[in-house]
Write an enzyme that holds these catalytic residues in place. Structure first.
Site, PDB file in Angstrom:
ATOM      1  N   SER A   1     -11.211  -5.695  -0.358  1.00  0.00           N
ATOM      2  CA  SER A   1     -11.983  -4.607   0.218  1.00  0.00           C
ATOM      3  C   SER A   1     -12.686  -3.852  -0.907  1.00  0.00           C
ATOM      4  CB  SER A   1     -11.045  -3.668   0.975  1.00  0.00           C
ATOM      5  OG  SER A   1     -11.773  -2.561   1.442  1.00  0.00           O
ATOM      6  N   ALA A   2     -13.906  -3.373  -0.635  1.00  0.00           N
ATOM      7  CA  ALA A   2     -14.682  -2.682  -1.676  1.00  0.00           C
ATOM      8  C   ALA A   2     -14.256  -1.231  -1.877  1.00  0.00           C
ATOM      9  CB  ALA A   2     -16.170  -2.723  -1.330  1.00  0.00           C
ATOM     10  N   HIS A   3     -13.869  -0.567  -0.778  1.00  0.00           N
ATOM     11  CA  HIS A   3     -13.704   0.888  -0.883  1.00  0.00           C
ATOM     12  C   HIS A   3     -12.416   1.320  -1.586  1.00  0.00           C
ATOM     13  CE1 HIS A   3     -10.828   2.006   2.426  1.00  0.00           C
ATOM     14  NE2 HIS A   3     -11.107   0.785   2.800  1.00  0.00           N
TER      15      HIS A   3
ATOM     16  N   CYS B   1       5.946  11.979  12.343  1.00  0.00           N
ATOM     17  CA  CYS B   1       5.083  12.941  13.015  1.00  0.00           C
ATOM     18  C   CYS B   1       3.619  12.797  12.614  1.00  0.00           C
ATOM     19  CB  CYS B   1       5.553  14.351  12.719  1.00  0.00           C
ATOM     20  SG  CYS B   1       5.924  15.246  14.221  1.00  0.00           S
TER      21      CYS B   1
ATOM     22  N   THR C   1     -26.449 -10.037  10.254  1.00  0.00           N
ATOM     23  CA  THR C   1     -27.255  -9.642   9.092  1.00  0.00           C
ATOM     24  C   THR C   1     -26.355  -8.959   8.070  1.00  0.00           C
ATOM     25  OG1 THR C   1     -29.214  -9.417  10.444  1.00  0.00           O
ATOM     26  CG2 THR C   1     -29.223  -8.249   8.334  1.00  0.00           C
TER      27      THR C   1
ATOM     28  N   ASN D   1       0.798  -1.224   0.000  1.00  0.00           N
ATOM     29  CA  ASN D   1       0.000   0.000   0.000  1.00  0.00           C
ATOM     30  C   ASN D   1       0.833   1.278   0.000  1.00  0.00           C
ATOM     31  OD1 ASN D   1       0.580  -1.168   2.592  1.00  0.00           O
ATOM     32  ND2 ASN D   1      -0.606   0.457   3.539  1.00  0.00           N
TER      33      ASN D   1
END
Lengths: 392, 151
Positions: free
Chosen positions: A199-201, A327, A237, A151
């Site tokens: 992951s979808a996003h 930082c 659900t 990433n």
């Protein structure tokens, strides 16, 4: 003010086609997918379609797809599930030093529960050595987990080759493909992997949805207990609107892969060329061969200046990027990925990650480089180490 | 939405007292790029021990730069004894607060100023209560615990 989002590896905007596909599942098709009447069955149908769309993206079977709340959950599930299911065979897991924290922190958790973990080194471009993997496997090894695309620096690992080594030793192989799907071809059969996390996003779908691919025939325990959802493997659900959105995003990613990758790569190269032409004393982090890195990823260290201040000044000009600076992190440590690539801390502190995507234009990049040049110049004038000999 | 409050952002975006005084009365450095922040302070001091001029150059994040700007503003016009009382807490107060994780950034300014005053005192054979027993450190990295500084 112009706004330019260059952090597509952090998350992506949801595409309009995806949103449109999702909306009915909030309103008329709102039923619980477990219910046996029309609104429930409609929702169930939506889940089935999405399962097919996600399976198609990675050349898997529908029954091998298990929806989760995110990629991190899929990562947790695989590691904890394999550690539990295979404990009679062994207690050794092999991973790398540049994994996402979803893997690293889960490994640290498992270490507290008797699992031994080997963290493989990478070279200074982020590549894992197949020989190192081979050497690390013991008769107690139960799982190898190596991310497909990093990433931060975009390194694309030779997953097919690495998975073959694990397979030759009868060891299961997992790869986190959160940054890979939609950006590089991911074919679970060709790669020869047993599990992948998604992951979808990151592919223009909604947040709050991910999936685990689990090769048919492998059994690991349920991760969430409580109901019959996801073949009793992951109760709760279903997030039906989110899952439907993931399905549509997966379909768009599959159909648009070549175009998306070419567009991203072209813009990424353009951005790198422009930065090199305009700004001195910089270093590229990650693979120099752009064909071996995420098509939209560029990670650059700017000497004599600190990343968080670059980020803030870019943000003040409407530009969104991320940084490997200490930082900017909660832990005040420089990026573990840049550390593993042997990037010196003073260079890691000045590292900025740019990721382009489908909504990035050439004009955006002209604006970004124009602002970036001014920002770096301003900060260098403010810096006591500018041009200092042996400044590290 | 912003990471920092308006005062901090204003000092970061338009920092005061940027630069380096030529032939200053005192010069102090603290931190290093390895640790993520570094500050150079130069001061001029008159015959009444009043700081007439203070300038800085800082490598660091937004709060390090804002703290440097605020701290140099604060010490201008102060006597040396007053300036030695400027703690990181006072700098943070003047800035209207920093995010908890960023408090350590204000320590940078406190130490760099102290080092500049120490340099002035050494050169001029002066003694100040606030410097008693003070051994200037320029690089917190020298500690075995790496770059972490006291809060």
């Amino acid at each position: 003010m112009r706004h330019v989002y260059l952090d597509y590896s952090a998350t992506t905007p949801v595409k309009e086609d995806v949103v449109n596909e999702m909306i009915p599942y909030f309103t008329e098709k709102f039923g619980n997918p477990s219910s046996l009447y029309a609104p429930g069955l409609e929702a169930k149908e939506g889940l089935n379609k999405a399962r097919k769309q996600v399976a198609d993206l990675i050349n898997a079977e529908e029954r091998e797809i298990f929806f989760t709340s995110c990629g991190t959950e899929a990562d947790n599930w695989v590691l904890e599930g394999v550690a539990d299911a295979y404990k009679s065979k062994g207690n050794h897991i092999i991973t790398t030093k540049i994994e996402h924290h979803a893997i690293l922190h889960t490994c640290q958790y498992l270490e507290k529960h008797g699992v031994e973990v080997t963290y493989l080194d990478v070279d200074n471009e982020g590549f894992v050595s197949p020989a190192d993997l081979e050497a690390a496997i013991t008769d107690r090894t139960i799982l190898v987990s190596i991310m497909m695309v990093n990433n931060e620096v975009g390194t694309i690992q030779p997953i097919k080759e690495l998975a073959a080594i694990a397979k030759a030793h009868g060891v299961l192989f997992h790869t986190d493909t959160v940054q890979a799907i939609g950006n590089v071809p991911v074919d679970v059969k060709d790669l020869g992997v047993d599990f992948i996390s998604m992951s979808a996003h990151k592919i223009y779908g909604p947040k709050g949805v991910g999936a685990l691919y689990k090769r048919a025939g492998i059994n690991i325990p349920s991760f969430v207990h409580g109901g019959a959802q996801e073949k009793k493997k992951r109760a709760g659900t279903e997030n039906s609107a989110g899952i439907v959105g993931f399905g549509k995003a997966a379909e768009l990613a599959m159909n648009g892969l070549a175009e998306h990758a070419a567009h991203s790569d072209q813009l990424r190269r353009m951005l790198w060329d422009k930065i090199q032409a305009e700004i001195s004393d910089i270093t590229l982090n990650g693979p120099a061969d752009f064909t071996r890195r995420h098509p939209g990823n560029l990670n650059v260290s700017f000497d004599y200046v600190e990343g968080e201040s670059i980020l803030l000044l870019l943000d003040a000009n409407g530009i969104s990027v991320s940084t490997g600076s200490a930082c900017s992190s909660e832990s005040l440590d420089t990026s573990h990925v840049l550390n593993a690539l042997q990037v010196p801390p003073e260079k890691a502190n000045g590292a900025v990650r740019f990721t382009v995507g489908d909504f990035t234009s050439e004009e955006d990049l002209d604006y970004v480089v124009e602002v970036l040049k001014k920002v770096i110049d301003t900060l260098r004038k403010l810096s006591p180490v500018n041009g200092m000999e042996g400044w590290k | 939405m912003a990471l920092y409050n308006d005062t901090v952002m204003d000092h970061f975006m338009n920092p005061h007292n940027v630069g380096e005084i030529e032939n200053p009365s005192g010069r102090g450095v603290y931190g290093s790029p390895v640790c993520g922040d570094m500050m150079l302070v130069t001061i001029n001091v008159d015959e009444n021990d009043i700081i007439t001029e203070a300038m800085f150059k800082t490598y660091g994040c937004g709060s390090a730069i804002a703290s440097s700007s605020m701290a140099t503003d604060m010490i201008k016009g102060m006597t040396i004894d007053e300036a030695l009382e400027v703690s990181n807490k006072k700098i943070v107060e003047e800035l209207g607060g920093l995010p908890a994780i960023k408090i350590h950034c204000s320590v940078l300014a406190e130490h760099a100023i102290k080092n500049a005053i120490y340099d002035y005192a050494e050169k001029n054979g002066k003694h100040y209560k606030g410097l008693e027993g003070y051994v200037p450190e320029t690089d917190p990295d020298a500690h075995e615990h790496g770059c972490q500084v006291d809060e």
